[in-house]
Design a protein around this motif. Structure first.
Motif, PDB file in Angstrom:
ATOM      1  N   THR A   1       0.793  -1.172  -0.018  1.00  0.00           N
ATOM      2  CA  THR A   1      -0.032  -0.197   0.057  1.00  0.00           C
ATOM      3  C   THR A   1       0.886   1.164  -0.014  1.00  0.00           C
ATOM      4  O   THR A   1       2.040   1.289   0.348  1.00  0.00           O
ATOM      5  N   LYS A   2       0.379   2.318  -0.385  1.00  0.00           N
ATOM      6  CA  LYS A   2       0.960   3.532  -0.635  1.00  0.00           C
ATOM      7  C   LYS A   2       1.023   4.456   0.721  1.00  0.00           C
ATOM      8  O   LYS A   2      -0.408   4.823   1.025  1.00  0.00           O
ATOM      9  N   THR A   3       2.008   4.705   1.364  1.00  0.00           N
ATOM     10  CA  THR A   3       2.161   5.744   2.574  1.00  0.00           C
ATOM     11  C   THR A   3       2.304   7.019   2.106  1.00  0.00           C
ATOM     12  O   THR A   3       3.235   7.311   1.209  1.00  0.00           O
ATOM     13  N   ASP A   4       1.456   8.125   2.553  1.00  0.00           N
ATOM     14  CA  ASP A   4       1.537   9.591   2.164  1.00  0.00           C
ATOM     15  C   ASP A   4       2.654   9.950   2.977  1.00  0.00           C
ATOM     16  O   ASP A   4       2.439  10.528   4.048  1.00  0.00           O
ATOM     17  N   LYS A   5       3.963  10.082   2.545  1.00  0.00           N
ATOM     18  CA  LYS A   5       5.116  10.376   3.334  1.00  0.00           C
ATOM     19  C   LYS A   5       4.959  12.028   3.616  1.00  0.00           C
ATOM     20  O   LYS A   5       5.190  12.067   5.243  1.00  0.00           O
ATOM     21  N   GLU A   6       4.631  12.739   3.130  1.00  0.00           N
ATOM     22  CA  GLU A   6       4.608  14.146   3.411  1.00  0.00           C
ATOM     23  C   GLU A   6       3.459  14.392   4.698  1.00  0.00           C
ATOM     24  O   GLU A   6       3.684  14.817   5.776  1.00  0.00           O
ATOM     25  N   LYS A   7       2.462  13.757   4.501  1.00  0.00           N
ATOM     26  CA  LYS A   7       1.414  13.705   5.649  1.00  0.00           C
ATOM     27  C   LYS A   7       1.835  13.142   7.039  1.00  0.00           C
ATOM     28  O   LYS A   7       1.790  13.746   7.833  1.00  0.00           O
ATOM     29  N   VAL A   8       2.261  11.799   6.822  1.00  0.00           N
ATOM     30  CA  VAL A   8       2.921  11.335   7.989  1.00  0.00           C
ATOM     31  C   VAL A   8       3.639  11.987   8.789  1.00  0.00           C
ATOM     32  O   VAL A   8       3.794  12.198   9.846  1.00  0.00           O
ATOM     33  N   LEU A   9       4.960  12.163   7.745  1.00  0.00           N
ATOM     34  CA  LEU A   9       6.011  13.139   8.624  1.00  0.00           C
ATOM     35  C   LEU A   9       5.653  14.598   9.421  1.00  0.00           C
ATOM     36  O   LEU A   9       6.067  14.868  10.094  1.00  0.00           O
ATOM     37  N   GLY A  10       4.563  15.028   8.503  1.00  0.00           N
ATOM     38  CA  GLY A  10       3.989  16.300   8.965  1.00  0.00           C
ATOM     39  C   GLY A  10       3.481  16.318  10.237  1.00  0.00           C
ATOM     40  O   GLY A  10       3.582  17.206  11.023  1.00  0.00           O
ATOM     41  N   SER A  11       2.604  15.028  10.166  1.00  0.00           N
ATOM     42  CA  SER A  11       1.871  15.095  11.704  1.00  0.00           C
ATOM     43  C   SER A  11       2.799  14.444  12.783  1.00  0.00           C
ATOM     44  O   SER A  11       2.569  14.904  13.941  1.00  0.00           O
TER      45      SER A  11
END
Length: 387
Positions: free
Chosen positions: A188-198
């Motif tokens: 599955t694809k993780t949204d890197k920017e969203k995860v790291l931003g949170s």
């Protein structure tokens, strides 16, 4: 509750339960019945969300964690096995899945139910009964409580069947190449920017995310950047130039040792930031490790690896390996900070010298290269007569 007391109570309760276990009730458990992790967690969530004909429960004997999970997923899914009633509930199930330990400890528990050991990694190091540090008494206990109860033990490659069979001292036909449930998330694809931003609201730009996950050592503190020429400022300047960030994930007991190495470009990524690293493993562009089998899961992504086996002789002497280390670790092994920087720079600039070697290693360890949870459930349902 002490293990002996728990074992005696379980033996007493199991002999009093006369009703045949229900194959439609599936129990899941993990480390010490106190953690919600490893392959058990992923398969439990799959069953809960996709198999309405199954009643799933997860054993959590930690009261606070059980409440937290109950609030998130539903209280009806989480049980304890400290009490007699809790043990009876677990014993009513016709199928048990575990990644470490058992929902209830006892002898003869596999005679009238299916017990599947999902395990929690590829046996790069000596495990279970092949662990040279296991005492004679511990071996007897392991065989009686665990080995003799297992119906199946899962792995990811037919080449690993002899190792797993010897590790658990069970017949090779009980080792099933069905894969690891936790690896399904790699597809599955993780949204890197969203995860790291949170997790890190103050994180600078991060074109390359690098995960550094060293192994815990029994004999001393892990040297995180084991270079005589280690220079924090120089490393930070390099990472800034390459628009890269190293995310350091140590064993929880070594979190305090990470402090001196942390900066804007070297961040700590512990359990508080990410409870299970597999949930977000696909967002990293490079993995750095030493002896952790996490790299074998990561091979499925076909991305570069860097190894830092600075104490290889000492580590291998104490634990032992099932494979020749240098032959199954396809990546650079820098022994100085300059070489470490050079290895990362090469990758950042598009040069991947170890890809062919890495792909060969992946084929060796990972025969299952697609989501596997549906197939595992189908196989178990077939085995218990539910198909």
């Amino acid at each position: 509750m002490g293990k002996l007391k728990s074992l005696l109570k379980a033996e007493l309760v199991s002999h009093r339960v006369t009703k045949k276990p229900d194959p439609g009730i599936w129990i899941f458990s993990s480390t010490d019945n106190a953690h919600y992790n490893y392959n058990s967690r992923y398969l439990f969530e799959y069953v809960k969300d996709n198999l309405p004909e199954i009643t799933p429960y997860f054993v959590i004997n930690d009261e606070k964690l059980r409440k937290k999970l109950g609030d998130k997923y539903g209280k009806q899914y989480f049980i304890e096995t400290c009490s007699i009633e809790g043990m009876k509930k677990a014993l009513s199930a016709g199928v048990w899945f575990t990644s470490a330990g058992l929902p209830v400890y006892g002898t003869g528990l596999g005679k009238n139910r299916t017990i599947v050991n999902l395990w929690h990694g590829i046996p790069l190091k000596k495990i279970a009964l092949m662990d040279p540090n296991l005492s004679r008494l511990a071996r007897i206990y392991f065989k009686k409580i665990f080995t003799e109860n297992y119906t199946f033990v899962l792995t990811c490659s037919s080449r690993l069947i002899p190792v797993m069979a010897e590790s658990f001292q069970i017949s090779p036909d009980k080792i099933k190449v069905w894969g690891q449930p936790r690896n399904d998330v790699l597809f599955t694809k993780t949204d890197k920017e969203k995860v790291l931003g949170s997790i890190y609201p103050d994180l600078p730009s991060c074109k390359k995310a690098i995960l550094y996950a060293p192994t815990f050592r029994d004999y001393g503190v892990t040297s995180l950047f084991p270079f005589k020429d280690y220079d924090k400022k120089a490393l930070d300047a390099f990472l800034e130039k390459e628009d890269a960030v190293i995310f350091l994930r140590t064993h929880i007991s070594e979190q305090g040792n990470a402090g001196p190495y942390l900066s804007d470009r070297v961040r700590y990524l512990g359990n508080e930031q990410a409870e299970d690293i597999m949930d977000i493993a696909d967002m990293f562009d490079i993995l750095i490790t030493d002896y952790s089998s996490i790299y074998i899961d990561y091979l499925l992504l076909d991305r570069p690896l860097i190894f830092l086996p600075y104490d290889k002789e000492q580590y291998l002497k104490g634990r032992g390996m099932n494979f020749e280390y240098d032959k199954v670790t396809p990546g650079a092994k820098p022994d100085s900070q300059q070489k470490f920087i050079d290895a990362i720079a090469e990758i950042c600039h598009g040069r991947d010298r170890y890809q062919q070697e890495r792909q060969k290693c992946n084929l060796f360890f990972n025969e299952i290269q697609q989501p596997c949870m549906k197939n595992i459930c189908d196989e178990v349902k077939k085995h218990v007569g539910m198909d």
